[in-house]
Design an enzyme around this catalytic site. Structure first.
Site, PDB file in Angstrom:
ATOM      1  N   ASP A 199       0.821  -1.213   0.000  1.00  0.00           N
ATOM      2  CA  ASP A 199       0.000   0.000   0.000  1.00  0.00           C
ATOM      3  C   ASP A 199       0.850   1.255   0.000  1.00  0.00           C
ATOM      4  O   ASP A 199       0.422   2.303  -0.491  1.00  0.00           O
ATOM      5  CB  ASP A 199      -0.925  -0.013   1.226  1.00  0.00           C
ATOM      6  CG  ASP A 199      -1.752   1.259   1.343  1.00  0.00           C
ATOM      7  OD1 ASP A 199      -2.567   1.509   0.437  1.00  0.00           O
ATOM      8  OD2 ASP A 199      -1.572   1.996   2.321  1.00  0.00           O
ATOM      9  N   MET A 280      -6.688   6.166   3.502  1.00  0.00           N
ATOM     10  CA  MET A 280      -6.830   7.313   2.605  1.00  0.00           C
ATOM     11  C   MET A 280      -5.633   7.497   1.676  1.00  0.00           C
ATOM     12  O   MET A 280      -5.619   8.432   0.876  1.00  0.00           O
ATOM     13  CB  MET A 280      -6.992   8.593   3.444  1.00  0.00           C
ATOM     14  CG  MET A 280      -8.255   8.637   4.282  1.00  0.00           C
ATOM     15  SD  MET A 280      -9.752   8.653   3.254  1.00  0.00           S
ATOM     16  CE  MET A 280      -9.530  10.179   2.354  1.00  0.00           C
ATOM     17  N   ARG A 281      -4.640   6.606   1.771  1.00  0.00           N
ATOM     18  CA  ARG A 281      -3.448   6.813   0.957  1.00  0.00           C
ATOM     19  C   ARG A 281      -3.776   6.739  -0.533  1.00  0.00           C
ATOM     20  O   ARG A 281      -3.213   7.473  -1.344  1.00  0.00           O
ATOM     21  CB  ARG A 281      -2.365   5.794   1.320  1.00  0.00           C
ATOM     22  CG  ARG A 281      -1.057   6.035   0.567  1.00  0.00           C
ATOM     23  CD  ARG A 281       0.061   5.130   1.065  1.00  0.00           C
ATOM     24  NE  ARG A 281       0.597   5.597   2.327  1.00  0.00           N
ATOM     25  CZ  ARG A 281       0.523   4.923   3.466  1.00  0.00           C
ATOM     26  NH1 ARG A 281      -0.088   3.747   3.497  1.00  0.00           N
ATOM     27  NH2 ARG A 281       1.050   5.401   4.571  1.00  0.00           N
ATOM     28  N   ALA A 282      -4.679   5.857  -0.926  1.00  0.00           N
ATOM     29  CA  ALA A 282      -5.027   5.728  -2.337  1.00  0.00           C
ATOM     30  C   ALA A 282      -5.606   7.038  -2.878  1.00  0.00           C
ATOM     31  O   ALA A 282      -5.281   7.451  -4.001  1.00  0.00           O
ATOM     32  CB  ALA A 282      -6.022   4.586  -2.539  1.00  0.00           C
TER      33      ALA A 282
END
Length: 656
Positions: A199, A280-282
């Protein structure tokens, strides 16, 4: 004069990889690129070619941390660099660096460490920068990133995400800038990265060699032309290279002014929600990559196509919540999610794609994701095994003792990293191996000279560290007729599947030996590709007699060969059987005695063994217990083979 690198523009194919690298060159804050693919697909060639396209840089002379002379880092350890007068700072102009991190690198080499030489010569605490400092404002290339110890991957991903490195160790406290384009490559056949690490890579790309004949011919033609005359070949592509370099520089200049409208920001959020990605990284990665894509095409406002491109590169590896999930993303599902992202006043939120795994089509039949029409290797007479039972979260199963194996997360081992357990009188090989308290104590034991504590080479003490290692977990599965009862075999394969998941998380190698009918078969040679083991398990055949001795002897041969290939990786043998051997290892032999003899050979080899007794019914012979005793291993009863207890029972058996 150095040989020019293979031109970026001359690379045949791999459009997604080239685009992902260009986006990160424009905006390193995207978080880097993970390149997954088979060997021999020009992964390293493309990365080195990209580094040659990056704009030249002005670096403050004498700065070990490669500070930008026009905007120096105010917190640079080699600062302050004066910037009020442009003539007061000596400059040097150089190309953006390409730094390669080898698989055997240590944490000291990566982040930096105490400069032991200066400590001894000058008596001052000094910091020696690592590879992260050298890669600042350039490219950090990590080949076989999946083979790196997890703590090293964590460190470099932290630096890539924050743009800074913080070092608190060996009596030094340093922070410095480290903004770089991170590129990691890996061959999935050699093992996967944990989902948490996957991720943290901004974008991910799958690369494969072209199957088209004309494309393969062109690849060979260009490579041969380059090897025959590197300078001449580079000159042929000079114009195309210059255009690409100018496009990167122009996009870098334009990026700060690129606007991300609220409508497209909602589209990004809607797509991430539709695919149910964690965290929320995406969202942040897609936003940054969308702006970079818009800048690269010369636009000042992000549009739907920019979001589409960014999502296609940022989402595939984030959908893999499980090691057995197939990588990739369904293009039709992505289009549906983009279309369903309505305007701000749309009361209906976007719906997830129809299929359970986020794709637009139903998953393939079978637990392995393979078509039911495919025949697995070794398929023969016998019935197909029933589907595995419900998987469960396995607890720790480990090899007793202290090893010196490959980095992993299973058994205790002596390692170059990990916690310090004691000091040794041997001199440290590197600064990170120094046991500072013991060294100072040794110097203090000699007394002071002229009122000062003096340090000599004889005072140096090394640190002994203990961490965790990965093991070779070899499963030996009885697939004979006495095991073929549907409920029993479902429980057995479900337990193996759960332990395979545990092996994936602990970075083990795994292998699979099955025995039934006339003999034993190596269904899967030892590999770091745990999904491959799961795929073979799904196509297990059952029925026939029970050649238990053959199964154990075949396992012994596999372990002997693997010991030569990877001598530091200790094995753990997990045998699942009811012990009812009916086939001897030699003509006229007794099947049970031959099985016990084979088990004793494994014990003599020092193999740690767990026997899972799968015997059931009103009449029990207890033969599996004889096998466990002969192997000097642990025994787990079939009544304890429940979905939530089997791995814990195995662990308890070892701890007893």
């Amino acid at each position: 004069m150095s040989t020019p690198v293979f031109p970026f523009s001359a690379v045949v194919g791999h459009p997604d990889l080239r685009l992902a690298l260009l986006l990160n060159a424009v905006h390193p804050g995207i978080g880097g690129v993970l390149v997954r693919g088979e060997k021999g697909t020009a992964k390293s060639t493309i990365v080195r070619a990209l580094a040659a396209l990056l704009p030249e840089q002005q670096v403050a002379e004498g700065c070990r941390f490669r500070c930008d002379a026009t905007a120096p880092d105010p917190a640079c350890p080699d600062g302050p660099h004066r910037s009020d007068d442009e003539h007061s700072v000596a400059l040097r102009t150089e190309r953006a660096p390409l730094v390669e991190l080898p698989v055997g690198a240590t944490e000291d080499r990566l982040v930096g460490s105490l400069d032991l030489e200066r400590v001894l010569q000058e008596g001052t605490s000094a910091f020696r920068p690592g590879l992260l400092a050298q890669a600042h404002r350039g490219v950090l290339y990590v080949d076989e990133v999946n083979l790196l110890p997890d703590h090293l991957v964590d460190s470099l991903l932290d630096a890539a995400a924050m743009g800074r490195v913080h070092v608190e160790r060996d009596g030094v406290s340093v922070t410095h800038a480290a903004r770089f384009l991170l590129v990691g490559t890996m061959n999935p056949e050699e093992g996967e990265l944990r989902p948490q690490l996957l991720d943290r890579f901004g974008l991910a790309v799958e690369v494969r060699a072209a199957r088209d004949v004309d494309t393969r011919v062109e690849v060979v033609r260009r490579r041969m032309a380059y090897e025959a005359d590197p300078a001449g070949f580079a000159a042929q592509w000079a114009d195309a290279e210059r255009e690409t370099a100018e496009a990167i520089a122009a996009a870098q200049q334009k990026l700060p002014a690129v606007e991300l409208p609220d409508a497209e920001l909602r589209r990004i959020a809607a797509v991430c929600a539709a695919f149910e990605v964690d965290g929320m990284r995406a969202d942040l990665v897609i936003a940054n990559a969308s702006r970079a894509h818009a800048a690269l095409r010369g636009a000042s406002v992000v549009e739907e196509e920019d979001v589409r491109v960014a999502a296609r590169l940022a989402l595939p590896h984030r959908r893999r919540r499980d090691p057995f999930d197939e990588p990739g993303i369904d293009e039709q599902a992505l289009e549906e999610a983009l279309d369903q992202a309505g305007p701000p006043d749309d009361p209906e939120p976007p719906q997830p794609p129809d299929s359970p795994d986020g794709g637009g089509a139903p998953p393939p039949s079978g637990a392995s994701g393979q078509s039911g029409a495919e025949r697995p290797a070794g398929d023969g007479p016998g019935r197909a095994a029933p589907p595995p039972g419900e998987p469960f979260r396995a607890r720790l199963l480990r090899v007793p003792g202290l090893g010196e194996g490959a980095p992993g997360r299973r058994s205790r081992a002596r390692t170059d990293s990990g916690r310090v357990v004691r000091a040794t009188t041997s001199a440290p090989r590197r600064a990170g191996d120094l046991h500072l308290p013991a060294t100072v104590a040794a110097a203090a034991g000699r007394g002071r000279t002229g009122g000062r504590l003096t340090l000599t080479a004889a005072d140096l003490r090394g640190a002994v560290r203990e961490g965790r290692e990965g093991n070779l977990v070899l499963f030996v599965v009885d697939a004979s007729g006495s095991m073929a009862a549907r409920k029993r075999m479902s429980a057995v394969t479900g337990a193996v599947l759960s332990l395979l998941r545990d092996a994936y998380q602990r970075r083990d190698k795994v292998g699979l030996v099955t025995f039934r009918a006339a003999g034993a078969e190596v269904a899967l040679p030892p590999t770091s590709s745990v999904p491959a083991a799961q795929a073979r398990l799904a196509h297990l055949r059952t029925g026939g007699r029970t050649p238990l001795a053959d199964g154990l002897l075949r396992a012994r041969t596999v372990l002997q060969v693997e010991r030569l290939r990877d001598p530091r990786r200790r094995p753990l043998l997990v045998v699942l059987t009811d012990g009812r051997a009916t086939v001897a290892a030699r003509p006229g032999g007794d099947p049970v005695r031959d099985a016990c003899r084979a088990a004793r050979l494994l014990a003599a080899d020092g193999v740690a063994t767990v026997v899972v007794d799968c015997e059931s019914g009103p009449v029990r012979l207890g033969l599996a217990a004889q096998i466990a005793e002969a192997a000097q291993g642990a025994l787990v009863g079939i009544g304890e083979l429940s979905a939530d207890r089997v791995a814990g029972i195995v662990h308890a058996a070892w701890a007893a």
